[in-house]
Scaffold this motif. Sequence first.
Motif, short mmCIF file in Angstrom:
data_model
loop_
_atom_site.label_atom_id
_atom_site.label_comp_id
_atom_site.label_asym_id
_atom_site.label_seq_id
_atom_site.Cartn_x
_atom_site.Cartn_y
_atom_site.Cartn_z
N SER A 278 2.16 17.88 -37.74
CA SER A 278 1.07 18.26 -36.84
C SER A 278 1.61 19.07 -35.67
CB SER A 278 0.37 17.00 -36.32
OG SER A 278 1.27 16.19 -35.59
N CYS A 279 0.68 19.48 -34.78
CA CYS A 279 1.07 20.17 -33.55
C CYS A 279 1.37 19.14 -32.47
CB CYS A 279 -0.06 21.08 -33.06
SG CYS A 279 -0.29 22.59 -34.02
N HIS A 280 2.48 19.31 -31.76
CA HIS A 280 2.77 18.48 -30.60
C HIS A 280 2.07 19.08 -29.38
CE1 HIS A 280 5.51 16.21 -32.94
NE2 HIS A 280 6.48 17.11 -32.98
N ASN A 281 1.57 18.22 -28.48
CA ASN A 281 0.97 18.69 -27.23
C ASN A 281 -0.04 19.81 -27.49
OD1 ASN A 281 2.82 17.00 -25.73
ND2 ASN A 281 4.39 18.54 -26.13
N THR A 282 -1.03 19.49 -28.35
CA THR A 282 -2.02 20.49 -28.77
C THR A 282 -2.75 21.09 -27.59
OG1 THR A 282 -2.33 19.26 -30.84
CG2 THR A 282 -4.03 20.86 -30.25
N ILE A 283 -2.90 22.44 -27.61
CA ILE A 283 -3.64 23.13 -26.55
C ILE A 283 -4.87 23.85 -27.09
CG2 ILE A 283 -1.63 23.42 -25.05
CD1 ILE A 283 -1.32 26.24 -26.12
N LEU A 284 -4.96 24.02 -28.42
CA LEU A 284 -6.13 24.69 -29.00
C LEU A 284 -6.25 24.32 -30.47
CD1 LEU A 284 -7.36 28.29 -28.42
CD2 LEU A 284 -6.95 27.54 -30.77
N GLU A 285 -7.51 24.18 -30.94
CA GLU A 285 -7.78 23.89 -32.35
C GLU A 285 -8.91 24.78 -32.85
OE1 GLU A 285 -8.71 19.75 -32.32
OE2 GLU A 285 -6.63 19.12 -32.64
N SER A 286 -8.85 25.13 -34.14
CA SER A 286 -9.87 25.93 -34.78
C SER A 286 -10.19 25.35 -36.15
CB SER A 286 -9.40 27.39 -34.93
OG SER A 286 -10.23 28.12 -35.80
N ASP A 287 -11.47 25.44 -36.56
CA ASP A 287 -11.85 24.97 -37.90
C ASP A 287 -11.72 26.07 -38.95
OD1 ASP A 287 -13.95 26.65 -37.32
OD2 ASP A 287 -15.49 25.09 -37.30
N GLY A 288 -11.18 27.21 -38.55
CA GLY A 288 -11.03 28.35 -39.45
C GLY A 288 -12.01 29.46 -39.16
N ASP A 289 -13.14 29.10 -38.55
CA ASP A 289 -14.17 30.09 -38.23
C ASP A 289 -14.37 30.27 -36.73
OD1 ASP A 289 -14.81 30.52 -41.00
OD2 ASP A 289 -15.90 28.62 -40.97
N THR A 290 -14.23 29.19 -35.98
CA THR A 290 -14.41 29.25 -34.53
C THR A 290 -13.38 28.33 -33.85
OG1 THR A 290 -16.02 27.45 -34.52
CG2 THR A 290 -16.89 29.70 -34.70
N VAL A 291 -13.22 28.52 -32.55
CA VAL A 291 -12.39 27.62 -31.76
C VAL A 291 -13.21 26.37 -31.47
CG1 VAL A 291 -11.21 27.29 -29.56
CG2 VAL A 291 -11.06 29.50 -30.73
N THR A 292 -12.72 25.21 -31.90
CA THR A 292 -13.47 23.96 -31.74
C THR A 292 -13.05 23.19 -30.49
OG1 THR A 292 -11.85 22.85 -33.19
CG2 THR A 292 -13.86 23.72 -34.21
N TRP A 293 -11.84 23.44 -30.00
CA TRP A 293 -11.39 22.74 -28.79
C TRP A 293 -10.24 23.49 -28.17
CZ3 TRP A 293 -6.65 20.71 -27.28
CH2 TRP A 293 -6.67 19.93 -26.12
N LYS A 294 -10.21 23.53 -26.84
CA LYS A 294 -9.07 24.11 -26.13
C LYS A 294 -8.88 23.37 -24.82
CE LYS A 294 -12.01 28.01 -24.68
NZ LYS A 294 -12.13 29.48 -24.70
N GLU A 295 -7.62 23.20 -24.47
CA GLU A 295 -7.27 22.44 -23.30
C GLU A 295 -7.71 23.13 -22.02
OE1 GLU A 295 -3.17 20.25 -22.31
OE2 GLU A 295 -3.08 22.39 -21.90
#
Length: 464
Positions: A278-295
Amino acid sequence: MGRCTLLLAALALLCPGLISAYRATGVVGDKLVLPCFYPITKHTSLACWGRGSCSNTGCNYPVVTINGTRVVWAKSRKYQVNANMETEDLPLTISDLNQDDSGVYCCRVKVPDLGMDLKREIDVEIQHPMKSDNLVQGSVDDTMTLPCKYSVSEGVREVCWGKGSCPISGCKNKILSIDENKEVWSESSRYKLLGNVANGDVSLTISGLSKDQEGTYCCRVRIPGPFNDDKKEIKLEIKDVNLIKGSVKDKLVLPCSYSTDSGTYKTCWGRGRCGLLSCHNTILESDGDTVTWKESNRYDLTGNLGKGNVSLTIDNANADDGGFYCCRVKVQGFFNDLRKEIRVEIRDADRISGRVGSKVRLPCHYNVSEGTSPMCWGRGPCPLFKCSNTIVSSDGDSESWTESDKYKLMGKMQDGDVSLSIHGVTKEDEGTYCCRVELPGIMNDKMKDIYLEVQDDGFQTIKN
């Protein structure tokens, strides 16, 4: 998944090489175990191990074929698979390693119950045995030192450094040498001796590492008499980490992309090195089509996600943004994720403010007691050599080239004033500029970064 992680840890302890999701390193004469995890089902699975990348069907150049947990064919006794149903693994053991065993291996498992054809590729590198103190590891753009010392009780000796193993005499592919008078010759300013040569420290320092500098280096101290030379071989391993340079307040883009032939995938960006799963200290996530979360709103994906462009944009960079970042594309299957590490370097540049339509002066001076020197101005932070995106250059006495009349050197160059004047400033002129004076000697250039902030109602000032 916990059992898989435990097995990986166990394999790392049992086999001589380091095993990762995509790469395994072994040593000549030892054995190496390549893992291949798959889901257990009620029906028999068909599997194979082969040399080369995975093909559309089967394995290229197969070395082992498996039916369930039974090996039905093996190219030779060199290759063995001991299937482990408890850990859902079909590990390939390669015995009596030699350098011809280097290359890509493919594990392919057909799972009828799931209607899946699982593939995994592992890049294998086989190395000669070498003591741990003869192995130096670094990353792209690092500065590394390869150690080499000798006794000077009988005086300073001639020394050479070469790329490749030490031959019978001399150095092949010589990159640096020093004679008995301590006169140094270097193929490039990237290679230099920073130790105390008079005390026998002839360690080689390499700056601005690139992937093509990876390999074996030879340090040779010439001792009178046949076959008396003191020789040392050092292996340099370079991790292919991308480097992005910027200054405070810059907008940075960290490149990352993947093929969308099979569709888009979930993606995450994290601070620090890429983890195993996985990503450590996640700052951004995407479902493949849009950004779903960002710090933070400073982070975004502004590329075309539908075409696999998941480059990370960081607005208004600050000093804390320096360090490693991990881009992880979550591809279906065990250990299929695509990973890319990027290192960000933030420089604390001087700051100048100006208003739209005005003339702005970016100050830069140097000592001319030993004469004037060539110099350049460029857009972006100062790189290791020269200027990137050069806009003005000088031969030391006069302005020799300018991208346009917008840029002028209007100071007294004979006094070392090479300040840049920008006429008719626009918002597009905002950003970092580099002043570079090419002083004689290795790595002696004077460099200065200046950040220009453009405002409609601004005023000219400088902040240190």
